[in-house]
Design a protein around this motif. Structure first.
Motif, short mmCIF file in Angstrom:
data_model
loop_
_atom_site.label_atom_id
_atom_site.label_comp_id
_atom_site.label_asym_id
_atom_site.label_seq_id
_atom_site.Cartn_x
_atom_site.Cartn_y
_atom_site.Cartn_z
N ALA A 117 18.21 87.30 -9.90
CA ALA A 117 17.16 88.13 -10.50
C ALA A 117 15.86 87.34 -10.56
CB ALA A 117 17.59 88.57 -11.90
N GLY A 118 14.82 87.92 -10.03
CA GLY A 118 13.55 87.20 -9.99
C GLY A 118 13.38 86.35 -8.75
N GLY A 119 14.38 86.37 -7.84
CA GLY A 119 14.29 85.59 -6.61
C GLY A 119 14.78 84.18 -6.79
N GLY A 120 14.65 83.39 -5.75
CA GLY A 120 15.08 82.00 -5.81
C GLY A 120 16.34 81.75 -5.01
N ILE A 121 16.96 80.61 -5.28
CA ILE A 121 18.12 80.14 -4.52
C ILE A 121 19.41 80.50 -5.23
CG2 ILE A 121 19.27 78.11 -3.55
CD1 ILE A 121 16.64 78.84 -2.19
N ALA A 122 20.31 81.18 -4.52
CA ALA A 122 21.62 81.52 -5.08
C ALA A 122 22.60 80.37 -4.92
CB ALA A 122 22.17 82.77 -4.42
N LEU A 123 22.51 79.66 -3.80
CA LEU A 123 23.43 78.57 -3.50
C LEU A 123 22.72 77.51 -2.67
CD1 LEU A 123 26.64 80.49 -2.30
CD2 LEU A 123 26.48 79.12 -4.38
N THR A 124 23.19 76.28 -2.80
CA THR A 124 22.82 75.22 -1.87
C THR A 124 24.07 74.86 -1.07
OG1 THR A 124 21.11 74.33 -3.31
CG2 THR A 124 21.97 72.87 -1.61
N VAL A 125 23.98 74.97 0.23
CA VAL A 125 25.13 74.70 1.11
C VAL A 125 24.82 73.46 1.95
CG1 VAL A 125 26.51 75.54 3.06
CG2 VAL A 125 25.86 77.10 1.21
N VAL A 126 25.74 72.50 1.90
CA VAL A 126 25.65 71.29 2.71
C VAL A 126 26.76 71.38 3.75
CG1 VAL A 126 25.75 68.77 2.73
CG2 VAL A 126 24.77 69.97 0.75
N THR A 127 26.41 71.28 5.01
CA THR A 127 27.42 71.44 6.06
C THR A 127 27.19 70.49 7.22
OG1 THR A 127 28.54 73.06 7.49
CG2 THR A 127 26.16 73.27 7.27
N ASN A 128 28.26 70.14 7.89
CA ASN A 128 28.16 69.39 9.15
C ASN A 128 28.49 70.29 10.34
OD1 ASN A 128 30.97 69.60 8.57
ND2 ASN A 128 31.39 67.83 9.90
N ALA A 129 28.52 71.61 10.11
CA ALA A 129 28.85 72.57 11.17
C ALA A 129 27.58 73.28 11.61
CB ALA A 129 29.89 73.57 10.68
N ILE A 130 27.18 73.10 12.86
CA ILE A 130 25.90 73.67 13.29
C ILE A 130 25.97 75.19 13.43
CG2 ILE A 130 25.04 71.57 14.36
CD1 ILE A 130 26.07 72.48 17.02
N ASN A 131 27.14 75.75 13.69
CA ASN A 131 27.23 77.22 13.74
C ASN A 131 27.05 77.83 12.36
OD1 ASN A 131 29.90 76.15 13.11
ND2 ASN A 131 30.63 78.25 13.27
N ILE A 132 27.59 77.18 11.33
CA ILE A 132 27.41 77.67 9.96
C ILE A 132 25.95 77.52 9.54
CG2 ILE A 132 27.96 77.14 7.55
CD1 ILE A 132 30.84 76.57 8.45
N ALA A 133 25.34 76.39 9.86
CA ALA A 133 23.93 76.20 9.54
C ALA A 133 23.07 77.26 10.21
CB ALA A 133 23.49 74.80 9.98
N ASN A 134 23.41 77.60 11.44
CA ASN A 134 22.64 78.62 12.17
C ASN A 134 22.72 79.98 11.49
OD1 ASN A 134 21.24 79.58 14.68
ND2 ASN A 134 23.13 80.77 14.87
N GLU A 135 23.91 80.34 10.99
CA GLU A 135 24.07 81.63 10.34
C GLU A 135 23.37 81.69 8.99
OE1 GLU A 135 27.64 83.81 10.31
OE2 GLU A 135 28.47 82.88 12.09
N LEU A 136 23.39 80.58 8.25
CA LEU A 136 22.86 80.59 6.90
C LEU A 136 21.37 80.28 6.83
CD1 LEU A 136 25.68 78.83 4.84
CD2 LEU A 136 25.31 81.27 5.24
#
Length: 259
Positions: A117-136
């Motif tokens: 509510a009000g905008g902003g970041i819902a989650l911080t995701v740290v990944t070593n998978a470039i396909n996941i990074a591309n989607e997110l």
């Protein structure tokens, strides 16, 4: 049966047996020998097997199937597991995710979360998978952090010392791990030692480690350990998980969710 499904099954048979006979494969897949020959020729073109007279044998990559072929296996179970795992992550959390078909499904579940509510970041995701990074990366409500490293083409994961150098400076609330095997005595493991090292680093900087693994991976061992069983807090699997195996994990203090 669709071509992609046949290719996946042929590669699975090869990884189990080390060799494949055209006539036997045709009977198992309920298709013609000519179709199997064409499929084997195509897989050989992709360097996923070596053709022989009357069949095929494994090539160097056949024991660790590329992610695009693994995705077709137990797809329904993986989607249920992913949904249940994503529901364990509260909004505002920092979560690590490694590569794999099930973790990619988890990432897709997390990606559709609404903005706070009000905008902003819902989650911080740290990944070593470039396909996941591309989607997110295109999701404004998700802050995406990618480790450095060298990309493995089979899994799209970044591996090597650059992963450790980034992760040793971070603290994660959760890490969601996809693995090739998880055993009550030998812990969570994968087929490749470089992937295991990167995934271990993700686990070590997390407060809670969640392993996502369908029932076919339970009670099995793989070449390289990712973490000991004691490092796992929650195991999310499917309804086909054997009761005796589940009891072994719960006896070790692990919460097991069967979905």
């Amino acid at each position: 049966m669709a071509a992609h499904t046949r290719w996946t099954r042929l590669l699975e048979i090869l990884s189990e047996q080390g060799h494949l006979d055209v006539l036997d494969a045709a009977a198992r897949l309920d298709c013609s020998a000519a179709t199997v020959r064409r499929d084997l020729d195509e897989l050989a073109r992709q360097n996923l097997l070596t053709r022989t007279r009357g069949g095929a044998v494994v090539s160097t990559v056949a024991y660790d199937l590329p992610l695009r072929y693994k995705a077709a296996r137990r797809a329904d179970e993986k989607q249920r597991i992913a949904k249940a795992a994503a529901e364990l992550i509260p909004s505002g959390s920092t979560v690590g995710i490694n590569g794999g078909t099930t973790t990619s499904e988890v990432a897709r579940e997390l990606a559709v979360r609404p903005e706070p509510a009000g905008g902003g970041i819902a989650l911080t995701v740290v990944t070593n998978a470039i396909n996941i990074a591309n989607e997110l990366a295109v999701r404004p409500q998700v802050k995406i952090v990618v480790t450095g490293g060298v990309a493995r083409p089979n899994s799209y994961e970044l591996v090597g010392p650059l992963v450790d150098s980034v992760l040793r400076t971070l603290a994660l609330d959760y890490t969601i791990l996809g693995v090739d095997a998880v055993h009550p005595l030998f812990g969570a493991a994968t087929h490749d030692e470089s992937e295991a090292g990167a995934n271990r680093a993700l686990a070590e900087c997390a407060g809670t480690v969640i392993v996502v693994a369908d029932s076919s991976k339970l009670g099995r061992r793989a070449f390289a350990q990712v973490c000991e069983t004691s490092a796992v807090s929650i195991l999310v699997t499917d309804r086909d998980a054997p009761e005796e195996t589940v009891e072994e994990f719960t006896g070790l203090g692990i919460d097991v969710l069967r979905v």
